[in-house]
Design a protein around this motif. Structure first.
Motif, PDB file in Angstrom:
ATOM      1  N   GLU A  68      62.342  38.709  43.016  1.00 16.89           N
ATOM      2  CA  GLU A  68      61.691  37.403  42.979  1.00 16.89           C
ATOM      3  C   GLU A  68      62.698  36.277  43.199  1.00 16.89           C
ATOM      4  N   ALA A  69      63.864  36.370  42.554  1.00 23.46           N
ATOM      5  CA  ALA A  69      64.897  35.339  42.721  1.00 23.46           C
ATOM      6  C   ALA A  69      65.397  35.295  44.161  1.00 23.46           C
ATOM      7  N   MET A  70      65.536  36.470  44.804  1.00 26.32           N
ATOM      8  CA  MET A  70      65.961  36.509  46.203  1.00 26.32           C
ATOM      9  C   MET A  70      64.923  35.854  47.107  1.00 26.32           C
ATOM     10  N   PHE A  71      63.647  36.100  46.829  1.00 24.37           N
ATOM     11  CA  PHE A  71      62.588  35.497  47.640  1.00 24.37           C
ATOM     12  C   PHE A  71      62.560  33.976  47.467  1.00 24.37           C
ATOM     13  N   LYS A  72      62.745  33.521  46.237  1.00 23.42           N
ATOM     14  CA  LYS A  72      62.768  32.078  45.987  1.00 23.42           C
ATOM     15  C   LYS A  72      63.904  31.413  46.750  1.00 23.42           C
ATOM     16  N   GLU A  73      65.064  32.052  46.722  1.00 27.34           N
ATOM     17  CA  GLU A  73      66.217  31.503  47.443  1.00 27.34           C
ATOM     18  C   GLU A  73      65.942  31.466  48.946  1.00 27.34           C
ATOM     19  N   GLY A  74      65.338  32.535  49.436  1.00 24.83           N
ATOM     20  CA  GLY A  74      65.035  32.583  50.864  1.00 24.83           C
ATOM     21  C   GLY A  74      64.032  31.528  51.277  1.00 24.83           C
ATOM     22  N   LEU A  75      63.002  31.336  50.476  1.00 23.27           N
ATOM     23  CA  LEU A  75      61.988  30.324  50.800  1.00 23.27           C
ATOM     24  C   LEU A  75      62.591  28.922  50.788  1.00 23.27           C
ATOM     25  N   ALA A  76      63.566  28.709  49.935  1.00 25.72           N
ATOM     26  CA  ALA A  76      64.230  27.400  49.894  1.00 25.72           C
ATOM     27  C   ALA A  76      64.957  27.128  51.214  1.00 25.72           C
ATOM     28  N   HIS A  77      65.501  28.192  51.834  1.00 26.55           N
ATOM     29  CA  HIS A  77      66.187  28.028  53.113  1.00 26.55           C
ATOM     30  C   HIS A  77      65.198  27.853  54.269  1.00 26.55           C
ATOM     31  N   HIS A  78      64.027  28.506  54.166  1.00 23.74           N
ATOM     32  CA  HIS A  78      63.059  28.439  55.253  1.00 23.74           C
ATOM     33  C   HIS A  78      62.256  27.148  55.247  1.00 23.74           C
ATOM     34  N   GLY A  79      62.166  26.536  54.085  1.00 26.24           N
ATOM     35  CA  GLY A  79      61.382  25.309  53.986  1.00 26.24           C
ATOM     36  C   GLY A  79      59.932  25.603  53.669  1.00 26.24           C
ATOM     37  N   MET A  80      59.410  24.933  52.656  1.00 24.33           N
ATOM     38  CA  MET A  80      58.037  25.147  52.231  1.00 24.33           C
ATOM     39  C   MET A  80      57.118  24.072  52.808  1.00 24.33           C
ATOM     40  N   ALA A  81      55.837  24.430  52.906  1.00 23.25           N
ATOM     41  CA  ALA A  81      54.850  23.444  53.317  1.00 23.25           C
ATOM     42  C   ALA A  81      54.780  22.343  52.264  1.00 23.25           C
ATOM     43  N   ARG A  82      54.399  21.159  52.684  1.00 22.40           N
ATOM     44  CA  ARG A  82      54.350  20.024  51.758  1.00 22.40           C
ATOM     45  C   ARG A  82      53.461  20.355  50.543  1.00 22.40           C
ATOM     46  N   GLY A  83      53.998  20.135  49.369  1.00 21.84           N
ATOM     47  CA  GLY A  83      53.258  20.377  48.135  1.00 21.84           C
ATOM     48  C   GLY A  83      53.209  21.826  47.698  1.00 21.84           C
ATOM     49  N   ALA A  84      53.805  22.734  48.474  1.00 27.80           N
ATOM     50  CA  ALA A  84      53.777  24.158  48.132  1.00 27.80           C
ATOM     51  C   ALA A  84      54.859  24.486  47.110  1.00 27.80           C
ATOM     52  N   ASP A  85      54.583  25.480  46.272  1.00 28.67           N
ATOM     53  CA  ASP A  85      55.512  25.919  45.238  1.00 28.67           C
ATOM     54  C   ASP A  85      55.991  27.321  45.597  1.00 28.67           C
ATOM     55  N   ALA A  86      57.313  27.501  45.662  1.00 28.94           N
ATOM     56  CA  ALA A  86      57.869  28.800  46.062  1.00 28.94           C
ATOM     57  C   ALA A  86      57.652  29.868  44.998  1.00 28.94           C
ATOM     58  N   SER A  87      57.415  29.475  43.762  1.00 33.60           N
ATOM     59  CA  SER A  87      57.325  30.454  42.670  1.00 33.60           C
ATOM     60  C   SER A  87      56.180  31.438  42.870  1.00 33.60           C
ATOM     61  N   LEU A  88      55.005  30.924  43.240  1.00 32.78           N
ATOM     62  CA  LEU A  88      53.837  31.804  43.353  1.00 32.78           C
ATOM     63  C   LEU A  88      53.995  32.853  44.449  1.00 32.78           C
ATOM     64  N   PRO A  89      54.324  32.482  45.698  1.00 29.51           N
ATOM     65  CA  PRO A  89      54.491  33.525  46.716  1.00 29.51           C
ATOM     66  C   PRO A  89      55.657  34.460  46.421  1.00 29.51           C
ATOM     67  N   ALA A  90      56.730  33.935  45.826  1.00 27.45           N
ATOM     68  CA  ALA A  90      57.884  34.782  45.503  1.00 27.45           C
ATOM     69  C   ALA A  90      57.506  35.824  44.464  1.00 27.45           C
ATOM     70  N   THR A  91      56.785  35.394  43.421  1.00 27.47           N
ATOM     71  CA  THR A  91      56.358  36.327  42.375  1.00 27.47           C
ATOM     72  C   THR A  91      55.380  37.358  42.924  1.00 27.47           C
ATOM     73  N   THR A  92      54.396  36.880  43.699  1.00 20.34           N
ATOM     74  CA  THR A  92      53.393  37.776  44.271  1.00 20.34           C
ATOM     75  C   THR A  92      54.049  38.811  45.182  1.00 20.34           C
ATOM     76  N   ALA A  93      54.969  38.355  46.033  1.00 15.00           N
ATOM     77  CA  ALA A  93      55.630  39.261  46.975  1.00 15.00           C
ATOM     78  C   ALA A  93      56.519  40.268  46.242  1.00 15.00           C
ATOM     79  N   ALA A  94      57.208  39.820  45.199  1.00 17.63           N
ATOM     80  CA  ALA A  94      58.088  40.719  44.452  1.00 17.63           C
ATOM     81  C   ALA A  94      57.297  41.851  43.806  1.00 17.63           C
ATOM     82  N   TRP A  95      56.165  41.497  43.186  1.00 11.81           N
ATOM     83  CA  TRP A  95      55.315  42.530  42.585  1.00 11.81           C
ATOM     84  C   TRP A  95      54.729  43.451  43.655  1.00 11.81           C
ATOM     85  N   ALA A  96      54.380  42.888  44.809  1.00  8.28           N
ATOM     86  CA  ALA A  96      53.813  43.704  45.889  1.00  8.28           C
ATOM     87  C   ALA A  96      54.841  44.707  46.409  1.00  8.28           C
TER      88      ALA A  96
END
Length: 221
Positions: free
Chosen positions: A156-184
């Motif tokens: 999850e921490a790796m995904f959060k870091e990666g999303l920070a580099h890729h840039g999120m859509a306006r108003g989007a929170d990296a925590s939810l997709p990172a957590t969901t993807a990590a569990w998946a």
């Protein structure tokens, strides 16, 4: 008589000095450990933790985890029970720390990061699959224990870091997709690991990449 008295005084001074130094070390150790957001840096703390981790690993080759006591682990590490409890709440916390350390070592050996999306997701999925597969060569209790608490937070921490580099859509929170993807990733890898006659890990990692990519990269658009 005078010489004996002088020797006794000197011995008491040495004991007092040792006690003061020991007390000071415990205070330093406790001060760092009571700050959960800060990783301890004192080499004595790191050494104590390494000794406990190594002691547990040695003991697991001889006994089942359920049959081990904190006292046995402390004795094997040549530390006392008080020092054990300065670092870990119980033997289960130590076991989780050991599995987390092994997974972190695997990730570091392969230099896996999520800062570059090119193949990173597949590499992370493959790392999880390989780690689960390697656990079959460990003592039986390691392959039975719940590894979610060791693996998912790191992924999850790796995904959060990666999303920070890729840039999120306006108003989007990296925590939810990172957590969901990590569990998946972990859930799919564990199902693969528990399947008889399973496909090669590389093929499963590619399937996980296809499944999880929309979760992660859809959030960064």
């Amino acid at each position: 008589m005078i010489n004996k008295r002088h020797m006794l005084i000197q011995k008491n001074k040495q004991l007092s000095l040792w006690s003061v130094n020991r007390y000071a070390f415990i205070n330093i150790e406790m001060a760092q450990l009571l700050q959960p957001e800060i990783e301890p840096t004192d080499p004595r703390i790191l050494r104590s933790r390494r000794m406990l981790l190594e002691a547990l690993a040695r003991l697991l080759t001889k006994k089942e985890f359920e049959d081990l006591s904190v006292q046995e682990i402390a004795d094997e590490a040549t530390l006392n029970r008080a020092t054990f409890y300065l670092h870990y709440a119980d033997k289960n916390a130590l076991l989780q720390a050991m599995t987390e350390s092994r997974f972190r070592d695997l990730i570091e050996r392969r230099a896996i990061t999520f800062t570059d999306c090119n193949g990173a997701l597949r590499a992370i999925a493959l790392g999880v699959c390989d780690y689960l597969a390697e656990s079959t060569g460990c003592p039986t209790q390691l392959s039975r224990m719940a590894l979610e608490g060791s693996i998912i937070p790191m992924v999850e921490a790796m995904f959060k870091e990666g999303l920070a580099h890729h840039g999120m859509a306006r108003g989007a929170d990296a925590s939810l997709p990172a957590t969901t993807a990590a569990w998946a990733v972990f859930g799919a890898a564990r199902r693969w690991f528990q399947t008889p006659n399973r496909i090669p890990a590389e093929e499963m990692a590619a399937r996980i990449e296809t499944m999880v990519s929309p979760i992660l990269f859809g959030a960064s658009q």
